[in-house]
Write a protein that holds these residues in place. Structure first.
Motif, PDB file in Angstrom:
ATOM      1  N   PHE A 139     -16.785 -22.925   3.406  1.00 55.13           N
ATOM      2  CA  PHE A 139     -18.463 -23.956   3.836  1.00 55.13           C
ATOM      3  C   PHE A 139     -18.937 -22.774   4.415  1.00 55.13           C
ATOM      4  O   PHE A 139     -19.391 -23.677   6.082  1.00 55.13           O
ATOM      5  N   ARG A 140     -19.039 -21.572   4.372  1.00 55.52           N
ATOM      6  CA  ARG A 140     -19.500 -20.082   5.676  1.00 55.52           C
ATOM      7  C   ARG A 140     -18.828 -20.923   7.153  1.00 55.52           C
ATOM      8  O   ARG A 140     -20.142 -20.635   7.809  1.00 55.52           O
ATOM      9  N   LEU A 141     -18.105 -21.083   8.095  1.00 59.59           N
ATOM     10  CA  LEU A 141     -17.430 -21.682   8.519  1.00 59.59           C
ATOM     11  C   LEU A 141     -17.179 -20.364   8.892  1.00 59.59           C
ATOM     12  O   LEU A 141     -16.733 -20.238   9.969  1.00 59.59           O
ATOM     13  N   SER A 142     -16.338 -19.607   8.667  1.00 64.95           N
ATOM     14  CA  SER A 142     -16.208 -17.717   9.692  1.00 64.95           C
ATOM     15  C   SER A 142     -16.687 -17.478   8.167  1.00 64.95           C
ATOM     16  O   SER A 142     -17.517 -17.264   6.963  1.00 64.95           O
ATOM     17  N   ARG A 143     -17.350 -16.073   9.393  1.00 65.90           N
ATOM     18  CA  ARG A 143     -18.155 -15.137   8.637  1.00 65.90           C
ATOM     19  C   ARG A 143     -18.195 -13.896   9.133  1.00 65.90           C
ATOM     20  O   ARG A 143     -18.728 -13.450   9.863  1.00 65.90           O
ATOM     21  N   PRO A 144     -16.779 -13.393   8.454  1.00 67.06           N
ATOM     22  CA  PRO A 144     -16.067 -12.381   9.353  1.00 67.06           C
ATOM     23  C   PRO A 144     -17.064 -11.360   7.869  1.00 67.06           C
ATOM     24  O   PRO A 144     -18.322 -11.281   6.963  1.00 67.06           O
ATOM     25  N   ALA A 145     -17.461  -9.611   9.308  1.00 67.10           N
ATOM     26  CA  ALA A 145     -18.062  -8.791   8.293  1.00 67.10           C
ATOM     27  C   ALA A 145     -17.041  -8.356   7.233  1.00 67.10           C
ATOM     28  O   ALA A 145     -17.498  -7.889   6.079  1.00 67.10           O
ATOM     29  N   ALA A 146     -15.972  -8.092   7.253  1.00 66.74           N
ATOM     30  CA  ALA A 146     -14.502  -7.630   6.342  1.00 66.74           C
ATOM     31  C   ALA A 146     -13.442  -8.489   5.904  1.00 66.74           C
ATOM     32  O   ALA A 146     -13.258  -9.309   6.886  1.00 66.74           O
ATOM     33  N   LEU A 147     -12.723  -8.039   4.640  1.00 67.09           N
ATOM     34  CA  LEU A 147     -11.658  -9.089   4.652  1.00 67.09           C
ATOM     35  C   LEU A 147     -11.283  -7.907   4.377  1.00 67.09           C
ATOM     36  O   LEU A 147     -11.305  -6.960   3.196  1.00 67.09           O
ATOM     37  N   VAL A 148      -9.992  -7.872   4.773  1.00 73.79           N
ATOM     38  CA  VAL A 148      -8.881  -6.745   4.482  1.00 73.79           C
ATOM     39  C   VAL A 148      -7.818  -7.784   3.856  1.00 73.79           C
ATOM     40  O   VAL A 148      -7.127  -8.708   4.082  1.00 73.79           O
ATOM     41  N   ASP A 149      -7.788  -7.851   1.716  1.00 78.56           N
ATOM     42  CA  ASP A 149      -7.156  -8.950   1.184  1.00 78.56           C
ATOM     43  C   ASP A 149      -5.230  -7.596   1.559  1.00 78.56           C
ATOM     44  O   ASP A 149      -5.735  -6.486   0.693  1.00 78.56           O
ATOM     45  N   LEU A 150      -4.452  -8.851   1.650  1.00 76.68           N
ATOM     46  CA  LEU A 150      -2.839  -8.397   1.758  1.00 76.68           C
ATOM     47  C   LEU A 150      -2.250  -8.506   0.390  1.00 76.68           C
ATOM     48  O   LEU A 150      -1.482  -7.577   0.295  1.00 76.68           O
ATOM     49  N   ASN A 151      -3.184  -8.924  -0.379  1.00 80.14           N
ATOM     50  CA  ASN A 151      -2.776  -9.647  -2.026  1.00 80.14           C
ATOM     51  C   ASN A 151      -1.552  -8.249  -2.847  1.00 80.14           C
ATOM     52  O   ASN A 151      -1.600  -7.827  -3.394  1.00 80.14           O
TER      53      ASN A 151
END
Lengths: 160, 288
Positions: free
Chosen positions: B43-55
């Motif tokens: 929805f583009r309600l969140s626009r972080p500069a980066a994702l740190v994926d813990l998977n």
């Protein structure tokens, strides 16, 4: 354009590879990059369930997962159900019991039902209803789908 | 493309993940199961500069019984919790609550740590953590710290975790054998977020109640511990009149908000009704 990443995965037993932006959703990667359009894009926020696939054997929403996260995974989509031109028993049951009308939710219904039957091969009607409540259908009123899943559960190979 | 652009990182250790969070100084988001964050990105309600994926950090997924508690790696899938014999035997309230967490395909990806860190006030796991007086372990640049449930939830979708910290473990005390437990929830459709849910544990000794624990979901910005209602049971026992009084008190202890799903009055009413039902069912489960 952001840097592209390489995604290698196995879909329906076949090794596939593609390159995409990290922000690409798994469902869009399946449809646009791999040409597997059987998996449908519905609500795109994890509510309707039309995009449900099996990820390493377990049902998951492909619209709220990134393609890059599936790198190295084994997927099964609706295209993987029929074998040698013969419908899967679940698909037969959906056809027989009017488990679909427009067909939009059907790929998600089938993959969700398959996970349900593999997890619980002899579900009660209540458990079937709870299981398929993960997918929205606007045509059938669900009764035909419940009947189809119940019939598939009684068919040999219904959860293969 | 639905989500906005972001830098994507998939570290293979917690230390590496922490270094990445520090590098982005609060502009990165931690991606756990993604069942809440990915919709926000779509929805583009969140626009972080980066994702740190813990998977890709396998060491964050485990269920261990140790020292009177069960510890869960933050990336333990809800589906793994649901089918865990240890959870069923030692923390049965969590097993019951998990069946109310969305749907099986969501639980395939959704994690225990992600659900708690997301802190949706209508979600089941924060209510269970509160009722069981559990705690979480956070790791950050300054090392590890333990945060009790009562100090974790601050307001809607907000915890006391620092932006550069990662929730790495959830700890729940083992429920005593013979204790009663129940999670009662009202939602429009199975799998939707709760309009109101009540998590409860009762330890009884004949008609005496030696310990009662009640916590809510859906009644305000954070899970509410219904201490004054618990005290009625611990003082007056588990007879019909005490249950009725506790349920009535429960509905007075919450100050819910109204929204599109339900009015504040209706939520207050549900709090009483569901408390009564939860206690009745918990007593059916309890021995002693």
């Amino acid at each position: 354009m952001a840097d592209l990443v390489t995604v290698r995965l196995k879909v329906n037993g076949v090794e596939r590879e593609g390159r995409c932006e990290p922000r690409k959703l798994l469902v869009d990667f399946l449809r646009e990059d791999l040409g597997l359009t059987g998996t449908h894009v519905g609500c795109e926020h994890g509510i309707c369930g039309a995009c449900t696939i099996l990820l390493d054997g377990q049902a998951a929403r492909s619209c709220i997962m990134l393609a890059v996260q599936a790198d190295g995974a084994e997927l099964m989509t609706v295209e993987g159900l029929a074998q040698d031109g013969k419908l899967h028993p679940l698909q037969e049951a959906f056809r027989e019991h009017h488990g679909l009308q427009c067909g939009f939710c059907t790929p998600g219904m089938l993959m969700t039902s398959l996970d349900l039957l593999r997890t619980n091969p002899t579900p009660t009607d209540e458990e079937i209803r709870e299981g398929i409540s993960a997918v929205l259908c606007r045509c059938t009123g669900y009764q035909g789908i419940v009947n189809a899943v119940r019939a598939a559960a009684r068919t040999p190979g219904g959860s293969r | 493309m639905k989500p906005p652009k972001f830098d994507y990182h998939a570290p293979t250790s917690v230390d590496e993940a922490l270094a990445l969070l520090a590098r982005y100084g609060g502009d990165a988001k931690v991606l756990a199961g993604g069942q809440s964050l990915m919709p926000l990105l779509n929805f583009r309600l969140s626009r972080p500069a980066a994702l740190v994926d813990l998977n890709r950090i396998p060491s964050l997924a485990y269920i261990r019984e140790e020292q009177g508690r069960v510890s869960f790696g933050a990336m333990t899938r809800q589906r793994a919790v649901e089918f865990s014999p240890v959870v069923k035997a030692r923390v049965p309230l969590l097993a019951e609550a998990t069946r109310w967490v969305a749907h099986l395909p969501i639980r395939t990806r959704g994690t225990i740590g992600g659900s708690i860190a997301h802190a949706d006030p209508s979600a089941e796991y924060p209510a269970v953590l509160t009722a069981l007086e559990g705690e979480v372990v956070a790791r950050g640049p300054k090392g590890e710290r333990v945060i009790e449930a009562k100090d974790l939830f601050q307001t809607y979708l907000t915890t006391s975790l620092e932006p550069e910290e990662i929730l790495v473990e959830v700890r729940l005390p083992v429920t005593p054998a013979g204790a009663g437990y129940a999670l009662e929830e009202f939602a429009r459709r199975h799998g939707d977020f709760a309009i109101v849910a009540i998590a409860c544990v009762v330890v009884r000794d004949g008609q005496r109640c030696t310990r009662a624990r009640l916590a809510t979901a859906g009644t305000g910005p954070v899970p509410v511990r219904l201490r004054a209602a618990e005290e009625i049971l611990e003082r007056d026992g588990l007879g019909e009149a005490a249950l009725e009084a506790a349920a009535r008190r429960a509905s007075e202890l919450v100050s819910p908000d109204a929204d599109i799903h339900a009015s504040a009055d209706y939520r207050r009413h549900l709090t009483g009704v569901l408390t009564r039902r939860a206690l009745t069912r918990a007593l059916g489960v309890a021995r002693g």
